[in-house]
Design an enzyme around this catalytic site. Structure first.
Site, mmCIF file in Angstrom:
data_model
loop_
_atom_site.group_PDB
_atom_site.id
_atom_site.type_symbol
_atom_site.label_atom_id
_atom_site.label_comp_id
_atom_site.label_asym_id
_atom_site.label_seq_id
_atom_site.Cartn_x
_atom_site.Cartn_y
_atom_site.Cartn_z
ATOM 1 N N GLU A 31 1.204 -1.052 0.239
ATOM 2 C CA GLU A 31 0.159 0.322 -0.149
ATOM 3 C C GLU A 31 0.992 1.790 0.225
ATOM 4 O O GLU A 31 1.705 1.270 0.145
ATOM 5 C CB GLU A 31 -0.847 -0.188 1.073
ATOM 6 C CG GLU A 31 -1.853 1.070 1.067
ATOM 7 C CD GLU A 31 -3.214 0.752 2.622
ATOM 8 O OE1 GLU A 31 -3.973 2.189 2.192
ATOM 9 O OE2 GLU A 31 -3.010 -0.302 2.798
ATOM 10 N N GLY A 32 0.679 2.481 -0.539
ATOM 11 C CA GLY A 32 0.945 3.187 -0.566
ATOM 12 C C GLY A 32 0.083 4.125 -0.880
ATOM 13 O O GLY A 32 -0.792 4.472 -0.248
ATOM 14 N N SER A 33 0.248 5.481 -0.941
ATOM 15 C CA SER A 33 -0.419 7.235 -0.244
ATOM 16 C C SER A 33 -1.577 7.047 -1.605
ATOM 17 O O SER A 33 -2.436 7.341 -1.259
ATOM 18 C CB SER A 33 0.374 8.525 -0.839
ATOM 19 O OG SER A 33 0.589 8.547 -2.189
ATOM 20 N N TYR A 34 -1.288 6.343 -2.627
ATOM 21 C CA TYR A 34 -2.402 7.228 -3.444
ATOM 22 C C TYR A 34 -3.151 5.614 -4.113
ATOM 23 O O TYR A 34 -3.878 5.269 -5.282
ATOM 24 C CB TYR A 34 -2.515 7.415 -4.869
ATOM 25 C CG TYR A 34 -1.569 7.886 -5.502
ATOM 26 C CD1 TYR A 34 -0.918 6.880 -6.569
ATOM 27 C CD2 TYR A 34 0.213 8.473 -4.920
ATOM 28 C CE1 TYR A 34 -0.264 6.894 -7.302
ATOM 29 C CE2 TYR A 34 0.906 8.658 -5.806
ATOM 30 C CZ TYR A 34 0.854 8.196 -7.234
ATOM 31 O OH TYR A 34 1.741 7.701 -7.159
ATOM 32 N N ALA A 35 -2.005 4.589 -4.060
ATOM 33 C CA ALA A 35 -2.972 3.053 -4.826
ATOM 34 C C ALA A 35 -2.352 2.196 -3.128
ATOM 35 O O ALA A 35 -1.262 2.106 -2.636
ATOM 36 C CB ALA A 35 -1.633 2.632 -5.835
ATOM 37 N N ASP B 200 12.559 1.611 -14.463
ATOM 38 C CA ASP B 200 12.483 1.454 -13.229
ATOM 39 C C ASP B 200 12.912 -0.196 -12.219
ATOM 40 O O ASP B 200 12.581 -1.083 -11.788
ATOM 41 C CB ASP B 200 10.937 1.472 -12.337
ATOM 42 C CG ASP B 200 11.382 1.204 -10.968
ATOM 43 O OD1 ASP B 200 11.791 1.947 -9.922
ATOM 44 O OD2 ASP B 200 10.426 1.919 -10.248
ATOM 45 N N LYS C 294 -4.067 -4.449 -8.621
ATOM 46 C CA LYS C 294 -3.026 -2.628 -8.137
ATOM 47 C C LYS C 294 -4.597 -2.271 -7.894
ATOM 48 O O LYS C 294 -4.951 -1.857 -9.004
ATOM 49 C CB LYS C 294 -2.664 -2.504 -8.909
ATOM 50 C CG LYS C 294 -2.002 -1.524 -8.520
ATOM 51 C CD LYS C 294 -0.563 -1.246 -9.845
ATOM 52 C CE LYS C 294 0.166 -0.026 -9.515
ATOM 53 N NZ LYS C 294 1.300 0.588 -10.508
#
Length: 326
Positions: free
Chosen positions: A20-24, A136, A41
């Site tokens: 989990e990230g800030s918007y995904a 990346d 995702k």
């Protein structure tokens, strides 16, 4: 309607949280149609930054729909809801990612590294032949299937290369990726050849595969850049790596972009092609070590074991000035 209910309506039974990230975020789910588990995702447009929504997300979605390669994570479905959430249904890396695998088990034996690196290089060649760059490439983005085969994932920074009127690839000016895997030209903030950037990252990944540690310490970007530009690579002596393996890494981690290997040269290298190993004829010294301004043999690896702290992310707006490079 929550994520579980939305997925249920599409035939997916939501499972555990994978990240989990800030918007995904990424969830596991069982596909009633496919009859196996998948990764989902979920991107929330309301929380995502503008440059991501305008540039990176459309690129990622376009590219994911184009890709079809055995060593690239499959995308099964992409849909969006009226409240601005994007759902990308993908192949699940059931054995986790390569970074965790190496942190748990240590460096790979050369035969296993050769197999996995060949799979990864084949995936990168497939992308490059389509004029798609990843930008990346790192161990966290290399998932492992049930048989521990490589599956390249996370095309969030990928793009289709543009060409000028003469057919030459135009340079990229977006400095993205992770600092520990970034090529010197990217760290310096110089417009760069994106395919050549991907190649450097491949060299870092191969080093990690066979050494179980990072080739460079990115806690001091300015010092790391100086070492890279001097073409200094230290290999832990106790690993007893073959000269062919060291030679390949040395040629990939070449600071001169005009001398860095191309993807076809990597795939045809004697170490990558087992049948050609006895025909290896690259310049080596009497000990089988690659020649260069400094012997790439060292008494130990100075950077220690793998650490998640050594994968600092370069945001799309990343600037070399923030890392005290002048």
């Amino acid at each position: 309607m929550d994520d579980a209910a939305i997925l249920k309506r599409r035939g997916y039974i939501m499972g555990i949280n994978l990240g989990e990230g800030s918007y995904a975020k990424v969830k596991s789910a069982y596909s009633e149609r496919l009859k196996f588990n998948v990764a989902v995702k979920i991107i929330d447009r309301k929380k995502a930054p503008a440059d991501f929504l305008e540039k990176f997300l459309p690129r990622e979605i376009e590219i994911l729909t184009m890709l079809n390669h055995r060593s690239i994570v499959k995308t099964y479905e992409i849909f969006e809801t009226s409240d601005g959430k994007v759902y990308i249904i993908m192949e699940l890396g059931v054995q986790g990612d390569l970074l965790e695998f190496i942190k748990t088990r240590g460096a790979l034996h050369e035969e296993d590294a050769r197999k996995k690196f060949h799979q990864l290089s084949s995936a990168v060649k497939y992308c490059h032949d389509l004029d798609i760059v990843h930008r990346d490439l790192k161990c966290e983005n290399l998932l492992l299937d049930k048989d521990f085969n490589i599956k390249l994932s996370d095309f969030g920074f990928s793009k289709r290369c543009l060409r000028d009127d003469s057919g030459r690839l135009t340079l990229s000016k977006t400095f993205c990726g992770s600092a520990a895997y970034a090529a010197p030209e990217v760290l310096q903030g110089i417009p760069y050849q994106p395919k050549v950037y991907d190649i450097w990252s491949l060299g870092v990944i191969l080093y990690i595969m066979v050494c179980g540690s990072m080739p460079y310490d990115d806690s001091n970007i300015k010092k790391m850049l100086r070492i890279q530009k001097e073409h200094r690579i230290n290999f832990p002596r106790f690993k007893n790596l073959t000269g062919e393996c060291k030679d390949l890494i040395y040629r990939i981690l070449q600071p001169d972009v005009n001398r860095r290997l191309h993807i076809d040269e990597i795939l045809s290298h004697g170490w990558v092609q087992p049948k050609a190993r006895g025909l290896f004829s690259a310049a080596t010294d009497k000990e089988g070590e690659p020649q260069g301004p400094m012997s790439p043999q060292g008494p130990r690896n100075p950077h220690g074991p793998l650490s998640l702290a050594l994968t600092r992310s370069l945001s799309p707006s990343w600037s070399p000035r923030r890392h005290s490079l002048r």
